[in-house]
Scaffold this active site. Structure first.
Site, PDB file in Angstrom:
ATOM      1  N   SER A   1      79.590  86.931  73.690  1.00 26.12           N
ATOM      2  CA  SER A   1      78.236  87.245  74.152  1.00 26.12           C
ATOM      3  C   SER A   1      78.337  88.329  75.209  1.00 26.12           C
ATOM      4  O   SER A   1      78.896  88.102  76.291  1.00 26.12           O
ATOM      5  CB  SER A   1      77.560  86.006  74.755  1.00 26.12           C
ATOM      6  OG  SER A   1      76.472  86.436  75.550  1.00 26.12           O
TER       7      SER A   1
ATOM      8  N   ASP B   1      57.790  84.007  65.257  1.00 15.91           N
ATOM      9  CA  ASP B   1      58.651  84.971  65.946  1.00 15.91           C
ATOM     10  C   ASP B   1      59.606  85.659  64.972  1.00 15.91           C
ATOM     11  O   ASP B   1      59.795  86.877  65.003  1.00 15.91           O
ATOM     12  CB  ASP B   1      59.464  84.272  67.044  1.00 15.91           C
ATOM     13  CG  ASP B   1      58.578  83.456  67.970  1.00 15.91           C
ATOM     14  OD1 ASP B   1      57.363  83.722  67.997  1.00 15.91           O
ATOM     15  OD2 ASP B   1      59.092  82.559  68.657  1.00 15.91           O
TER      16      ASP B   1
ATOM     17  N   TYR C   1      55.910  71.296  73.784  1.00 18.36           N
ATOM     18  CA  TYR C   1      55.709  71.978  72.507  1.00 18.36           C
ATOM     19  C   TYR C   1      55.785  70.995  71.333  1.00 18.36           C
ATOM     20  O   TYR C   1      54.883  70.924  70.496  1.00 18.36           O
ATOM     21  CB  TYR C   1      56.773  73.073  72.354  1.00 18.36           C
ATOM     22  CG  TYR C   1      56.609  73.943  71.127  1.00 18.36           C
ATOM     23  CD1 TYR C   1      55.897  75.139  71.189  1.00 18.36           C
ATOM     24  CD2 TYR C   1      57.163  73.577  69.906  1.00 18.36           C
ATOM     25  CE1 TYR C   1      55.746  75.944  70.071  1.00 18.36           C
ATOM     26  CE2 TYR C   1      57.015  74.371  68.781  1.00 18.36           C
ATOM     27  CZ  TYR C   1      56.311  75.556  68.870  1.00 18.36           C
ATOM     28  OH  TYR C   1      56.160  76.342  67.757  1.00 18.36           O
TER      29      TYR C   1
ATOM     30  N   GLU D   1      47.781  81.699  68.461  1.00 17.38           N
ATOM     31  CA  GLU D   1      48.845  80.959  69.145  1.00 17.38           C
ATOM     32  C   GLU D   1      48.842  79.498  68.716  1.00 17.38           C
ATOM     33  O   GLU D   1      47.796  78.858  68.625  1.00 17.38           O
ATOM     34  CB  GLU D   1      48.608  81.074  70.647  1.00 17.38           C
ATOM     35  CG  GLU D   1      49.835  81.323  71.456  1.00 17.38           C
ATOM     36  CD  GLU D   1      50.569  82.624  71.150  1.00 17.38           C
ATOM     37  OE1 GLU D   1      51.491  82.614  70.306  1.00 17.38           O
ATOM     38  OE2 GLU D   1      50.230  83.645  71.755  1.00 17.38           O
TER      39      GLU D   1
ATOM     40  N   ASP E   1      51.101  78.851  63.820  1.00 18.83           N
ATOM     41  CA  ASP E   1      52.110  79.040  62.753  1.00 18.83           C
ATOM     42  C   ASP E   1      52.550  77.720  62.124  1.00 18.83           C
ATOM     43  O   ASP E   1      52.545  77.574  60.904  1.00 18.83           O
ATOM     44  CB  ASP E   1      53.309  79.887  63.228  1.00 18.83           C
ATOM     45  CG  ASP E   1      54.077  79.317  64.405  1.00 18.83           C
ATOM     46  OD1 ASP E   1      53.583  78.382  65.062  1.00 18.83           O
ATOM     47  OD2 ASP E   1      55.196  79.819  64.676  1.00 18.83           O
TER      48      ASP E   1
ATOM     49  N   SER F   1      65.250  84.197  71.245  1.00 15.94           N
ATOM     50  CA  SER F   1      66.046  83.327  70.366  1.00 15.94           C
ATOM     51  C   SER F   1      65.814  83.662  68.900  1.00 15.94           C
ATOM     52  O   SER F   1      66.760  83.721  68.111  1.00 15.94           O
ATOM     53  CB  SER F   1      65.759  81.854  70.636  1.00 15.94           C
ATOM     54  OG  SER F   1      64.385  81.641  70.690  1.00 15.94           O
TER      55      SER F   1
ATOM     56  N   GLY G   1      63.726  83.404  77.679  1.00 18.97           N
ATOM     57  CA  GLY G   1      62.897  82.298  78.176  1.00 18.97           C
ATOM     58  C   GLY G   1      61.529  82.709  78.699  1.00 18.97           C
ATOM     59  O   GLY G   1      60.874  81.923  79.381  1.00 18.97           O
TER      60      GLY G   1
HETATM   61  C1  GLA Z   1      56.796  79.833  70.198  1.00 15.68           C
HETATM   62  C2  GLA Z   1      57.324  79.388  68.848  1.00 15.68           C
HETATM   63  C3  GLA Z   1      56.474  79.970  67.714  1.00 15.68           C
HETATM   64  C4  GLA Z   1      54.988  79.710  67.939  1.00 15.68           C
HETATM   65  C5  GLA Z   1      54.571  80.093  69.360  1.00 15.68           C
HETATM   66  C6  GLA Z   1      53.162  79.681  69.682  1.00 15.68           C
HETATM   67  O1  GLA Z   1      56.962  81.199  70.371  1.00 15.68           O
HETATM   68  O2  GLA Z   1      58.658  79.792  68.679  1.00 15.68           O
HETATM   69  O3  GLA Z   1      56.911  79.438  66.485  1.00 15.68           O
HETATM   70  O4  GLA Z   1      54.649  78.394  67.646  1.00 15.68           O
HETATM   71  O5  GLA Z   1      55.422  79.494  70.323  1.00 15.68           O
HETATM   72  O6  GLA Z   1      52.253  80.430  68.951  1.00 15.68           O
END
Ligand code: GLA
Length: 389
Positions: A74, A177, A227, A40, A43, A133, A127
């Site tokens: 949508s 993701d 983030y 986690e 990336d 997304s 979310g």
């Molecule tokens: C979110 C971001 C990813 C990654 C995770 C944490 O999902 O979209 O790119 O950084 O958080 O691992």
């Protein structure tokens, strides 16, 4: 939401598309959400992660219009917009940001002068860290490729999605993701190396236990969370290391020796400590999964959680309560906060024979503390992106 299959979703939305747009010449792409077993916040630091796609999808359907406008529907929000190219630039909100962003990066990249009818719909909760997304970006970009008869380039999809996240949504995210959504294989966790953007599939020999996804129901929008702050803290730490060493060290070359250079920066030290230790845990997890070593898998998850909570500081009270309660329950091997953090889901490994009682007790103990119900997301594993025509 229940057990809708991929086929159900495709049929439902293709029918809806045809009635909405009176157009039968369309191109469909369906992209899954993901869970992340381990790795986690690695990336965007060019490290390692091990996600796997789940049976929740976003489906995008596109047809070419005769004018050069965009009619976008949508299905989840039952909302339609009809816009021209110059309106793609306008400030907009929620789902439209993603869609406008994808259309714009795509038509700019390939110099497209066409208009599109577009339908977006799916069953990934928004979310809660299951990557709704990213799945939208991957499916929409892929269906645009098909509609424009351009041969798909998956690495360009990663690039374009990342551009949408950064330039349209203001999130400095990595591509975990989107990568999982494109390249996953059913029942095979995928080990991604973000320094080279390559992957291998991992054998999982888990027996007598299952992954459980516990939704804290705390919704987080990454852009409103810390983030981006974590992304820039890591960049700042790398700069300090490089300034002090006069070297051009990359994120993926960092090891415990480099932490020395951060001893006067306790927060940055913790952030990089998490990154280094989390990358090691990904490698360890590969072995533990291969050996079906449930205790070791649980231990790696628990250590990852402590690291995310104390060193990377991306947890919240509700998630801490879920982990604390779970640790006291029988049948719990281990678990951790999953995804971007600050809410969303926990991923846990639980003994099959104790699963029902585990869930029941967790829900009731959590309710006593927070006066609302957690949601258990019963997911199965799935293949990655699929194009249908
Ligand atoms: C979110 C971001 C990813 C990654 C995770 C944490 O999902 O979209 O790119 O950084 O958080 O691992």
């Amino acid at each position: 939401m229940g057990r809708t299959t991929k086929k159900d979703l495709i049929i439902k939305y293709q029918n809806k598309f045809e009635s909405q747009f009176k157009d039968k010449t369309h191109f469909t792409a369906i992209a899954p959400g993901r869970i992340n077993i381990i790795g986690e916040h690695t990336d965007y630091n060019l490290g390692l992660a091990m996600p796997i796609a789940i049976d929740r999808w976003i489906c995008s359907i596109v047809s070419i219009r005769e004018d050069n406008k965009f009619k976008i529907y949508s299905a989840n929000f039952d909302e339609e917009v009809f816009i021209s190219k110059d309106q793609l630039d306008k400030k907009t909100e929620n789902w439209k940001k993603y869609v406008f962003g994808c259309i714009q990066v795509f038509i700019n990249k390939y110099n497209i002068n066409k208009g599109f009818n577009i339908l977006i719909g799916g069953n990934i909760p928004i979310g809660f860290g299951m990557s709704s997304s990213a799945s939208l970006e991957v499916s929409l970009l892929s269906s645009l490729y098909s509609a424009c008869k351009i041969s798909i380039d998956y690495h360009t999809i990663l690039e374009l999605s990342n551009k949408v996240e950064k330039e349209f949504l203001g999130i400095q995210s990595g591509v975990l993701d989107q990568y999982a959504s494109i390249f996953s294989k059913k029942n095979k966790p995928i080990l991604i190396d973000f320094s080279s953007l390559t992957h291998t599939y991992v054998n999982s020999n888990i027996k007598g236990a299952s992954w459980l996804l516990i939704n804290s129901m705390v919704q987080r929008a990454l852009v409103e969370s810390k983030y981006n702050e974590r992304v820039s803290e890591c960049q700042c730490a790398l700069k300090i290391i490089n300034d002090s060493e006069e070297k051009n060290i990359k994120f993926y070359e960092l090891n415990k020796y480099h932490l020395e250079q951060l001893k006067d920066h306790p927060i940055l030290y913790k952030r990089i400590y998490h990154i280094i230790s989390e990358n090691n845990r990904v490698m360890l997890m590969r072995q533990a999964l291969g050996n079906g070593d449930l205790d070791l898998i649980g231990d790696i998850l628990n250590k990852s959680h402590v690291s995310l909570s104390r060193d990377y500081q991306v947890s919240c009270n509700e998630i801490e309560a879920i982990i604390q309660i779970s640790k006291k329950q029988k049948g719990f091997y281990g678990g951790r906060i999953m995804g971007g953090g600050f809410g969303g889901c926990c991923i846990c490994l639980v003994k099959d024979s104790q699963k029902d009682i585990f869930v029941e007790d967790l829900l009731s103990k959590f309710y006593k503390q927070f006066s609302y119900d957690l949601k258990i997301e019963y997911v199965k594993f799935s293949d990655g992106l699929r194009l249908v025509n």
